[in-house]
Structures are given as C-alpha cells and as structure tokens.
Design a protein around this motif. Structure first.
Motif, PDB file in Angstrom:
ATOM      1  N   VAL A   1      -4.148   5.600  -0.572  1.00  0.00           N
ATOM      2  CA  VAL A   1      -4.261   4.656   0.638  1.00  0.00           C
ATOM      3  C   VAL A   1      -5.068   3.455  -0.274  1.00  0.00           C
ATOM      4  CG1 VAL A   1      -5.308   3.858   2.790  1.00  0.00           C
ATOM      5  CG2 VAL A   1      -3.823   5.856   2.582  1.00  0.00           C
ATOM      6  N   ALA A   2      -6.239   3.844  -0.651  1.00  0.00           N
ATOM      7  CA  ALA A   2      -7.139   2.926  -1.399  1.00  0.00           C
ATOM      8  C   ALA A   2      -6.015   2.019  -2.521  1.00  0.00           C
ATOM      9  CB  ALA A   2      -8.272   3.645  -1.923  1.00  0.00           C
ATOM     10  N   GLY A   3      -5.518   2.928  -3.393  1.00  0.00           N
ATOM     11  CA  GLY A   3      -4.780   2.372  -4.611  1.00  0.00           C
ATOM     12  C   GLY A   3      -3.465   1.447  -3.931  1.00  0.00           C
ATOM     13  N   LEU A   4      -2.754   1.864  -3.062  1.00  0.00           N
ATOM     14  CA  LEU A   4      -1.950   1.145  -2.439  1.00  0.00           C
ATOM     15  C   LEU A   4      -2.073  -0.317  -1.779  1.00  0.00           C
ATOM     16  CD1 LEU A   4       0.391   3.842  -0.899  1.00  0.00           C
ATOM     17  CD2 LEU A   4       0.855   2.600  -2.865  1.00  0.00           C
ATOM     18  N   ARG A   5      -3.334  -0.324  -1.168  1.00  0.00           N
ATOM     19  CA  ARG A   5      -3.957  -1.346  -0.475  1.00  0.00           C
ATOM     20  C   ARG A   5      -4.485  -2.298  -1.769  1.00  0.00           C
ATOM     21  NH1 ARG A   5      -7.766   0.746   1.911  1.00  0.00           N
ATOM     22  NH2 ARG A   5      -7.217   0.769   4.142  1.00  0.00           N
ATOM     23  N   ASP A   6      -5.205  -1.892  -2.742  1.00  0.00           N
ATOM     24  CA  ASP A   6      -5.851  -2.614  -3.869  1.00  0.00           C
ATOM     25  C   ASP A   6      -4.577  -3.323  -4.319  1.00  0.00           C
ATOM     26  OD1 ASP A   6      -8.153  -1.839  -3.129  1.00  0.00           O
ATOM     27  OD2 ASP A   6      -8.391  -0.369  -4.762  1.00  0.00           O
ATOM     28  N   ALA A   7      -3.444  -2.625  -4.608  1.00  0.00           N
ATOM     29  CA  ALA A   7      -2.250  -3.120  -5.325  1.00  0.00           C
ATOM     30  C   ALA A   7      -1.431  -4.176  -4.457  1.00  0.00           C
ATOM     31  CB  ALA A   7      -1.378  -2.128  -5.807  1.00  0.00           C
ATOM     32  N   GLY A   8      -1.661  -4.257  -3.087  1.00  0.00           N
ATOM     33  CA  GLY A   8      -1.034  -4.946  -2.283  1.00  0.00           C
ATOM     34  C   GLY A   8       0.371  -4.441  -1.887  1.00  0.00           C
ATOM     35  N   TRP A   9       0.445  -3.240  -2.156  1.00  0.00           N
ATOM     36  CA  TRP A   9       1.453  -2.521  -1.637  1.00  0.00           C
ATOM     37  C   TRP A   9       1.783  -2.113  -0.200  1.00  0.00           C
ATOM     38  CZ3 TRP A   9       5.032   1.356  -4.881  1.00  0.00           C
ATOM     39  CH2 TRP A   9       5.162   0.580  -6.148  1.00  0.00           C
ATOM     40  N   ILE A  10       0.552  -1.995   0.487  1.00  0.00           N
ATOM     41  CA  ILE A  10       0.569  -1.823   1.904  1.00  0.00           C
ATOM     42  C   ILE A  10      -0.523  -2.895   2.338  1.00  0.00           C
ATOM     43  CG2 ILE A  10       1.164   0.485   2.099  1.00  0.00           C
ATOM     44  CD1 ILE A  10      -2.042   1.266   2.530  1.00  0.00           C
ATOM     45  N   SER A  11      -0.379  -3.667   3.396  1.00  0.00           N
ATOM     46  CA  SER A  11      -0.983  -4.664   4.080  1.00  0.00           C
ATOM     47  C   SER A  11      -2.319  -4.232   4.897  1.00  0.00           C
ATOM     48  CB  SER A  11      -0.055  -5.771   4.833  1.00  0.00           C
ATOM     49  OG  SER A  11       0.492  -4.887   5.880  1.00  0.00           O
ATOM     50  N   THR A  12      -2.118  -3.071   5.384  1.00  0.00           N
ATOM     51  CA  THR A  12      -3.045  -2.749   6.377  1.00  0.00           C
ATOM     52  C   THR A  12      -2.982  -1.112   6.743  1.00  0.00           C
ATOM     53  OG1 THR A  12      -4.124  -2.989   8.505  1.00  0.00           O
ATOM     54  CG2 THR A  12      -1.840  -2.988   8.417  1.00  0.00           C
TER      55      THR A  12
END
Length: 383
Positions: free
Chosen positions: A179-190
């Motif tokens: 979750v942290a990595g996907l959020r940091d990469a902009g792959w998930i917005s929230t």
C-alpha cells in the motif's frame, strides 16, 4: 494468551508510512534455543510513539513463537521505560480494534466532526462505480497494473483507484508495504480502511461506507476491495477470512456499483484445492455472493509453458459460477504478453504465498485481467 518479551532497541531500520522496522535484543531467552535472541520488530509510531536506539520496549512475539506468517516480525506493544506523550487533541470518535489493549480512536469520514459528514450522510449510490473484489492482498498491485494497462491501450487517462482494505487480515494499513509503495508511486490515489481496519487515508465503519467514500469523497474512477495482508485460514471451506469477498460483491451491487470478481488462480500451488481456481473463490463467489457480478476468467497465452492447459481447467472450474449454471456473468480476457509486461512494471514486489511472478504467473495474470475489465466498464453504460 499473548507471548510477551521485553528488550532493547538495538537498531532503527527502514520506515514507511505509519511503520518503522526495529531490531530488538530480547532480555529473556526462548524455551526453543533455535529461536533468535534478536528479533526484527515492527512499531507503529501513531500507537506507541517514536522509538530510538537504546529504548526499552515490550513486544508481542506470539506468532514468532508459533512460526506463523507475520512477515517475520515481533510487534511492539509499548515502551517499557516510560509512556509516550499524549496525542494532541483531535476530532473523531470511531474506535478501531475495539476493546483490545491497543484500540485506537480515529476520525471517520462520516463522523459528525468530519468535513465530509454532509456528503456521506446523503450518499447512497455508487453511480455505476466498477468495484474489483479479490480475496488475497497480493492481488492488489496486479489488479492495478491491469487497470493501468487498459487505460494505456484505450488512450485514456490513468484511472484514479481507491483501495478499500477490509479487516480480515492485518488491521493496520501501515503493515502493508505494498500500500505504501503503490501510494508513493501514484498507482493508488487513496487507501480507505473499513470495519476494524485502521490507518488509511480515510477511515470508515463498513465496506459500504468505504465504497461510498471512494466514490463521493475520494472521487475514484474505480475501487479495489481486498483484505489486508496476513489472511487467516484453517484449510476448511468456510474457515478463511477471504470468504468476505462475497460480501463485498453484495455491498457493491446493493449500492449501485458494478462488481467485478477477481479469481484466485494458481498453476503452482501443490494443494489440489487451490490448483486452477482456488476453492476459496468458488465458495466466496458461488455461495456467499448473492447478486450477479462479472467473473473475469483469464485466457492464458498458449505459448507460455504450463499456462495453455491451465486455461482449460480454469474455464471448466468457472462454469459453476457463471450462467447458466451459476448466477454470474462470464467475462473472458486475454492474459497475453502485454499483461505480463505490465506486471513487471509494478513499483512493489509481486508475491503470493511466497511465490513471485516467475514462479506462479497465473496468480498475477488472473488478478491483472480483472483490472483490465474494470477499466473497460468505464466506457460502458451501467446496467
């Protein structure tokens, strides 16, 4: 009962949003001499405060003592040499991990004190929001990779994706490096934490309010509902936390969303009940889900060793879920080389049951095509 240990923080390691890795030297040896005297530990600063080298801490080592899969961590319960400072006054009265020693009070998105209370008070419809549901946390990055690929193919903007984390596995969203990595990469917005889960960008009481928050507060184009890491299973049909995937299908449909069932597939699991479509998917979608959903069946590239024959097995197993035998709609999506390539671009490690993309490609390809289909729904009128 909890297995407690006290020890000293010897090293402060990697941090990501909401979590910090520590190395803790334990005071008391184990009854089993093969267990380590220094343990990798995980602290959540929002619960236990910041911890520096030399601090004494209490840690929960129950899972380590039993050899269970907690990611190899002891979990910091509290400092042992003084209490953390009181948190500053803040709004919110939602209590998560209720009536446990580490219950936390958070501001719910629909709390009376929330700026979004009026929006959530009147929210009652997802307006056709595609909702992809899976039972294992490891499916999350693959689903998102598929969605991004579909957007690229269609020449459309990358969709805004909200991840709804249910409480069948880990309760703190901070535990998930994905979750942290996907959020940091902009792959998930929230990230939206539902039920007893906590630590998301938005906190909600139920999967229903989480989905409504995804649509009306986060403004997501699609939502992905999956439990946190560390699912619970007993090797029985019903004794698996992921059967709640069927309830998420029901929630998406009753709120006017478009539920998409992501199948748990494996070509490498040695257990017969998980070969092809896992029996857990057949239970969640065939028994628990009471409303029609799109069941996305991957069509594997016959040129890939082992995947061609698996396609036929998966198609045959899916027949019990879809019309005319079942209630769901069959959607077949090619899982070709471009889908595989999309998976290799993931900003976080792909791993399911200890197997990566090369060891069990069907698991990730099956999840990715559910994301491909969800984006295709954005260009179709809601039923």
């Amino acid at each position: 009962m909890i297995t407690w240990r006290a020890g000293v923080v010897e090293q402060v390691g990697t941090s990501w949003q909401g979590a910090t890795e520590l190395t803790v030297a334990l005071d008391q040896p184990w009854a089993d001499p093969t267990l380590p005297a220094r343990v990798k530990s995980l602290a959540y600063p929002a619960l236990v405060g910041s911890l520096e080298r030399g601090r004494r801490v209490w840690v929960n080592v129950s899972a380590l003592a039993r050899g269970l899969g907690t990611g190899g961590y002891a979990l910091v319960i509290a400092p042992a040499d003084g209490q953390p400072a009181d948190p500053p006054p803040s709004p919110g009265h939602l209590v998560k991990a209720r009536y446990t020693p580490l219950q936390a009070m958070v501001l719910g998105v629909d709390d009376q004190e929330s700026e979004h209370h009026d929006t959530m008070r009147d929210a009652d419809d997802l307006d056709g929001l595609p909702v992809v549901v899976a039972d294992l946390h490891s499916a999350l990055p693959a689903i998102v990779a598929g969605a991004r690929l579909a957007a690229e193919r269609a020449g459309r903007a990358v969709p805004s994706i909200a991840y709804v984390m249910t409480d069948g596995g880990a309760l703190p969203a901070w535990f998930s490096r994905s979750v942290a990595g996907l959020r940091d990469a902009g792959w998930i917005s929230t990230c939206i934490t539902a039920g007893q889960a906590f630590g998301g960008d938005l906190e909600t009481v139920s999967v229903h309010t989480a989905l409504l928050a995804a649509r009306h507060v986060a403004g997501a184009d699609l939502a992905v509902v999956v439990q946190g890491p560390g699912n619970l299973g007993t090797g029985t049909r019903w004794g698996f936390s992921g059967v709640a995937a069927g309830e998420a299908i029901n929630a998406a449909a009753v709120l006017g969303g478009r539920p998409v069932a992501s199948l748990r597939v494996s070509g490498a699991d040695p257990r017969e009940r998980h070969l092809g479509i896992s029996h857990h998917s057949l239970t969640a979608y065939g028994k628990v889900a009471l409303v029609p959903a799109d069941v996305v069946v991957p069509v594997f590239d016959p040129a890939e060793p082992g995947l061609g024959p698996l396609s036929a097995r998966v198609r045959e197993q899916a027949a019990v879920l879809v019309e005319p035998e079942g209630r769901h709609r069959l959607v077949e999506v090619p899982a070709g080389p471009d889908v595989w390539h999309a998976l290799t671009t993931s900003p976080v490690r792909l791993s399911t049951m200890g197997r990566g993309l090369d060891q069990d490609p069907s698991a990730f390809l099956a999840a990715a095509v559910a994301g491909v289909h969800a984006v295709a729904l954005l260009d179709q009128p809601a039923r």
